[in-house]
Design a protein around this motif. Sequence first.
Motif, PDB file in Angstrom:
ATOM      1  N   ALA A 204       5.744  -0.687  15.443  1.00 32.69           N
ATOM      2  CA  ALA A 204       5.481  -2.125  15.384  1.00 32.69           C
ATOM      3  C   ALA A 204       5.427  -2.605  13.945  1.00 32.69           C
ATOM      4  O   ALA A 204       5.539  -3.799  13.671  1.00 32.69           O
ATOM      5  CB  ALA A 204       4.173  -2.456  16.077  1.00 32.69           C
ATOM      6  N   PHE A 205       5.204  -1.689  13.000  1.00 29.32           N
ATOM      7  CA  PHE A 205       5.168  -2.051  11.580  1.00 29.32           C
ATOM      8  C   PHE A 205       6.571  -2.140  10.995  1.00 29.32           C
ATOM      9  O   PHE A 205       6.727  -2.303   9.787  1.00 29.32           O
ATOM     10  CB  PHE A 205       4.364  -1.019  10.787  1.00 29.32           C
ATOM     11  N   GLY A 206       7.596  -1.980  11.853  1.00 26.08           N
ATOM     12  CA  GLY A 206       8.966  -2.053  11.353  1.00 26.08           C
ATOM     13  C   GLY A 206       9.495  -0.669  11.044  1.00 26.08           C
ATOM     14  O   GLY A 206       8.859   0.339  11.348  1.00 26.08           O
ATOM     15  N   PRO A 207      10.673  -0.610  10.424  1.00 25.94           N
ATOM     16  CA  PRO A 207      11.356   0.672  10.253  1.00 25.94           C
ATOM     17  C   PRO A 207      10.848   1.502   9.067  1.00 25.94           C
ATOM     18  O   PRO A 207      11.348   2.579   8.809  1.00 25.94           O
ATOM     19  CB  PRO A 207      12.811   0.250  10.007  1.00 25.94           C
ATOM     20  N   VAL A 208       9.833   0.996   8.325  1.00 24.94           N
ATOM     21  CA  VAL A 208       9.370   1.695   7.124  1.00 24.94           C
ATOM     22  C   VAL A 208       8.650   2.988   7.504  1.00 24.94           C
ATOM     23  O   VAL A 208       7.756   2.976   8.352  1.00 24.94           O
ATOM     24  CB  VAL A 208       8.400   0.790   6.326  1.00 24.94           C
ATOM     25  N   ARG A 209       9.054   4.112   6.917  1.00 25.28           N
ATOM     26  CA  ARG A 209       8.401   5.391   7.208  1.00 25.28           C
ATOM     27  C   ARG A 209       7.054   5.469   6.501  1.00 25.28           C
ATOM     28  O   ARG A 209       6.910   4.986   5.382  1.00 25.28           O
ATOM     29  CB  ARG A 209       9.278   6.545   6.740  1.00 25.28           C
ATOM     30  N   GLY A 210       6.079   6.078   7.157  1.00 26.29           N
ATOM     31  CA  GLY A 210       4.750   6.184   6.562  1.00 26.29           C
ATOM     32  C   GLY A 210       4.691   7.263   5.495  1.00 26.29           C
ATOM     33  O   GLY A 210       5.545   8.146   5.430  1.00 26.29           O
ATOM     34  N   VAL A 211       3.652   7.184   4.658  1.00 29.22           N
ATOM     35  CA  VAL A 211       3.385   8.258   3.693  1.00 29.22           C
ATOM     36  C   VAL A 211       2.232   9.103   4.242  1.00 29.22           C
ATOM     37  O   VAL A 211       1.507   8.675   5.145  1.00 29.22           O
ATOM     38  CB  VAL A 211       2.991   7.711   2.294  1.00 29.22           C
ATOM     39  N   GLY A 212       2.049  10.283   3.709  1.00 31.57           N
ATOM     40  CA  GLY A 212       0.945  11.136   4.132  1.00 31.57           C
ATOM     41  C   GLY A 212      -0.372  10.644   3.541  1.00 31.57           C
ATOM     42  O   GLY A 212      -0.380   9.984   2.492  1.00 31.57           O
ATOM     43  N   PRO A 213      -1.502  10.970   4.190  1.00 29.70           N
ATOM     44  CA  PRO A 213      -2.805  10.524   3.671  1.00 29.70           C
ATOM     45  C   PRO A 213      -3.129  11.119   2.302  1.00 29.70           C
ATOM     46  O   PRO A 213      -3.923  10.548   1.550  1.00 29.70           O
ATOM     47  CB  PRO A 213      -3.799  11.000   4.736  1.00 29.70           C
ATOM     48  N   ASP A 214      -2.505  12.253   1.961  1.00 34.84           N
ATOM     49  CA  ASP A 214      -2.748  12.844   0.634  1.00 34.84           C
ATOM     50  C   ASP A 214      -2.227  11.933  -0.479  1.00 34.84           C
ATOM     51  O   ASP A 214      -2.796  11.897  -1.576  1.00 34.84           O
ATOM     52  CB  ASP A 214      -2.109  14.237   0.545  1.00 34.84           C
ATOM     53  N   THR A 215      -1.164  11.179  -0.188  1.00 32.97           N
ATOM     54  CA  THR A 215      -0.626  10.240  -1.187  1.00 32.97           C
ATOM     55  C   THR A 215      -1.648   9.140  -1.469  1.00 32.97           C
ATOM     56  O   THR A 215      -1.883   8.757  -2.617  1.00 32.97           O
ATOM     57  CB  THR A 215       0.688   9.607  -0.658  1.00 32.97           C
ATOM     58  N   VAL A 216      -2.281   8.638  -0.400  1.00 35.80           N
ATOM     59  CA  VAL A 216      -3.306   7.593  -0.576  1.00 35.80           C
ATOM     60  C   VAL A 216      -4.504   8.175  -1.317  1.00 35.80           C
ATOM     61  O   VAL A 216      -5.064   7.551  -2.232  1.00 35.80           O
ATOM     62  CB  VAL A 216      -3.737   7.014   0.791  1.00 35.80           C
ATOM     63  N   ALA A 217      -4.882   9.414  -0.955  1.00 35.24           N
ATOM     64  CA  ALA A 217      -6.042  10.063  -1.595  1.00 35.24           C
ATOM     65  C   ALA A 217      -5.808  10.209  -3.100  1.00 35.24           C
ATOM     66  O   ALA A 217      -6.702   9.909  -3.903  1.00 35.24           O
ATOM     67  CB  ALA A 217      -6.280  11.422  -0.948  1.00 35.24           C
ATOM     68  N   SER A 218      -4.621  10.658  -3.493  1.00 37.01           N
ATOM     69  CA  SER A 218      -4.334  10.819  -4.935  1.00 37.01           C
ATOM     70  C   SER A 218      -4.435   9.477  -5.638  1.00 37.01           C
ATOM     71  O   SER A 218      -4.945   9.387  -6.760  1.00 37.01           O
ATOM     72  CB  SER A 218      -2.919  11.375  -5.154  1.00 37.01           C
ATOM     73  N   ALA A 219      -3.931   8.424  -4.982  1.00 33.39           N
ATOM     74  CA  ALA A 219      -3.986   7.086  -5.601  1.00 33.39           C
ATOM     75  C   ALA A 219      -5.437   6.631  -5.761  1.00 33.39           C
ATOM     76  O   ALA A 219      -5.789   5.989  -6.765  1.00 33.39           O
ATOM     77  CB  ALA A 219      -3.201   6.084  -4.749  1.00 33.39           C
ATOM     78  N   LEU A 233      -0.379   0.565  -1.735  1.00 36.88           N
ATOM     79  CA  LEU A 233       0.667   1.535  -1.438  1.00 36.88           C
ATOM     80  C   LEU A 233       1.415   0.974  -0.237  1.00 36.88           C
ATOM     81  O   LEU A 233       0.810   0.283   0.591  1.00 36.88           O
ATOM     82  CB  LEU A 233       0.103   2.900  -1.054  1.00 36.88           C
ATOM     83  N   THR A 234       2.587   1.263  -0.043  1.00 39.58           N
ATOM     84  CA  THR A 234       3.571   2.011  -0.805  1.00 39.58           C
ATOM     85  C   THR A 234       4.396   1.017  -1.626  1.00 39.58           C
ATOM     86  O   THR A 234       4.002  -0.156  -1.736  1.00 39.58           O
ATOM     87  CB  THR A 234       4.496   2.721   0.192  1.00 39.58           C
ATOM     88  N   GLY A 235       5.540   1.439  -2.111  1.00 35.73           N
ATOM     89  CA  GLY A 235       6.446   0.493  -2.770  1.00 35.73           C
ATOM     90  C   GLY A 235       6.773  -0.673  -1.835  1.00 35.73           C
ATOM     91  O   GLY A 235       6.748  -1.842  -2.226  1.00 35.73           O
ATOM     92  N   TRP A 236       7.034  -0.364  -0.557  1.00 30.74           N
ATOM     93  CA  TRP A 236       7.335  -1.422   0.422  1.00 30.74           C
ATOM     94  C   TRP A 236       6.128  -2.335   0.606  1.00 30.74           C
ATOM     95  O   TRP A 236       6.265  -3.547   0.757  1.00 30.74           O
ATOM     96  CB  TRP A 236       7.730  -0.820   1.774  1.00 30.74           C
ATOM     97  N   GLY A 237       4.936  -1.725   0.615  1.00 28.53           N
ATOM     98  CA  GLY A 237       3.714  -2.518   0.764  1.00 28.53           C
ATOM     99  C   GLY A 237       3.556  -3.493  -0.389  1.00 28.53           C
ATOM    100  O   GLY A 237       3.239  -4.673  -0.191  1.00 28.53           O
ATOM    101  N   ARG A 238       3.767  -2.991  -1.625  1.00 26.29           N
ATOM    102  CA  ARG A 238       3.636  -3.863  -2.806  1.00 26.29           C
ATOM    103  C   ARG A 238       4.683  -4.973  -2.757  1.00 26.29           C
ATOM    104  O   ARG A 238       4.400  -6.129  -3.077  1.00 26.29           O
ATOM    105  CB  ARG A 238       3.791  -3.039  -4.097  1.00 26.29           C
ATOM    106  N   LEU A 239       5.895  -4.605  -2.287  1.00 24.81           N
ATOM    107  CA  LEU A 239       6.949  -5.620  -2.185  1.00 24.81           C
ATOM    108  C   LEU A 239       6.543  -6.691  -1.163  1.00 24.81           C
ATOM    109  O   LEU A 239       6.679  -7.895  -1.407  1.00 24.81           O
ATOM    110  CB  LEU A 239       8.268  -4.952  -1.778  1.00 24.81           C
ATOM    111  N   GLY A 240       6.004  -6.239  -0.024  1.00 26.60           N
ATOM    112  CA  GLY A 240       5.584  -7.187   1.015  1.00 26.60           C
ATOM    113  C   GLY A 240       4.517  -8.144   0.503  1.00 26.60           C
ATOM    114  O   GLY A 240       4.561  -9.352   0.772  1.00 26.60           O
TER     115      GLY A 240
END
Length: 280
Positions: A204-219, A233-240
């Motif tokens: 439902a969030f569209g075709p964008v693939r998710g990132v792993g939770p470790d990526t969010v944790a590092s950020a 996060l992610t690049g798509w999120g910042r663009l949105g």
Amino acid sequence: MTSRGPRVVVVTGASSGIGRETALAFARRGDELVLFARREAGLRQTATACEAMSGQAPLVVVGDVVRQEDLDRLAAECRARFGRIDVLVNNAGRGHRNVPFDELTDPEIDDVIRVNLTGAIRCVRALLPLLRMSPGATLVNVGSVLSRTTLPYYTIYCATKYGLAGFTDSLRFELRGSSVRVMLVNPGHTTTEFFDTANMDPKAFGPVRGVGPDTVASAIVRGVDRGSREIALTGWGRLGIAVNRFAPWLYRAVIGGQAKRGNPPGATANPAPPSATGGR
Ligand SMILES: NC(=O)c1ccc[n+]([C@@H]2O[C@H](COP(=O)([O-])OP(=O)(O)OC[C@H]3O[C@@H](n4cnc5c(N)ncnc54)[C@H](OP(=O)(O)O)[C@@H]3O)[C@@H](O)[C@H]2O)c1
């Protein structure tokens, strides 16, 4: 760990997903962890993995963010063991079915608001005195890209995450000049249990693939170290977020074409809200 030694880091929602990975990321730095959520088994798994990394056994507190007595107990146990908190990652949260607004039941609406907004605010209120005991403490509220953008069929979740962003911005203003920094982290689509718990379809969030939770944790760890105010996060999120802010008509045109109701076949009703049943 900083030059002053290990930090005391409290993570709510540490039994899975972003919370678990964030606890592990701080443990890797040698910090002391306090883990809070309702599912004890999940917390124990996180604690064992943290101890293997840092050599320190985390303090495990089983509780529900919607229960004031559980938050008071969390504060009391932190005070007794450490006397301060250096970092609070206020992460516990949940989603809901992605359906038209008026198809959500009252318990679904109430539970999402109580956990994501009231629970998050009360958690800060319970632990702020201990954050004030640490010079240079950081409060991290975990919002969402949907703290700064919108999505059809995800109205109540957006309302809570916009609310959390408003609380975060206002509290940062209020605490200016104090020793407590306030940061908002806005993850985009992240592959965790979040979608199963909410009985929703991530497509439902569209075709964008998710990132792993470790990526969010590092950020999150990087943001705390750098003293960031807000990260997304992610690049798509910042663009949105940027498109929604500067060209809302374009955002509506693109997202309006992507967002759809997305429940798995047969999933017409949400399971009983976890906090109403004391666990899941
Ligand atoms: N996954 C995504 O795509 C995404 C995107 C943007 C933002 N976020 C946000 O990231 C945060 C973490 O979600 P996640 O993706 O890691 O999902 P998750 O794996 O389902 O983790 C949610 C965590 O919150 C805890 N929790 C839920 N209700 C609670 C309650 N009433 N009291 C105490 N703890 C509670 C859960 O633990 P128990 O069940 O053991 O209590 C669990 O540890 C949430 O705030 C979510 O809104 C997620």
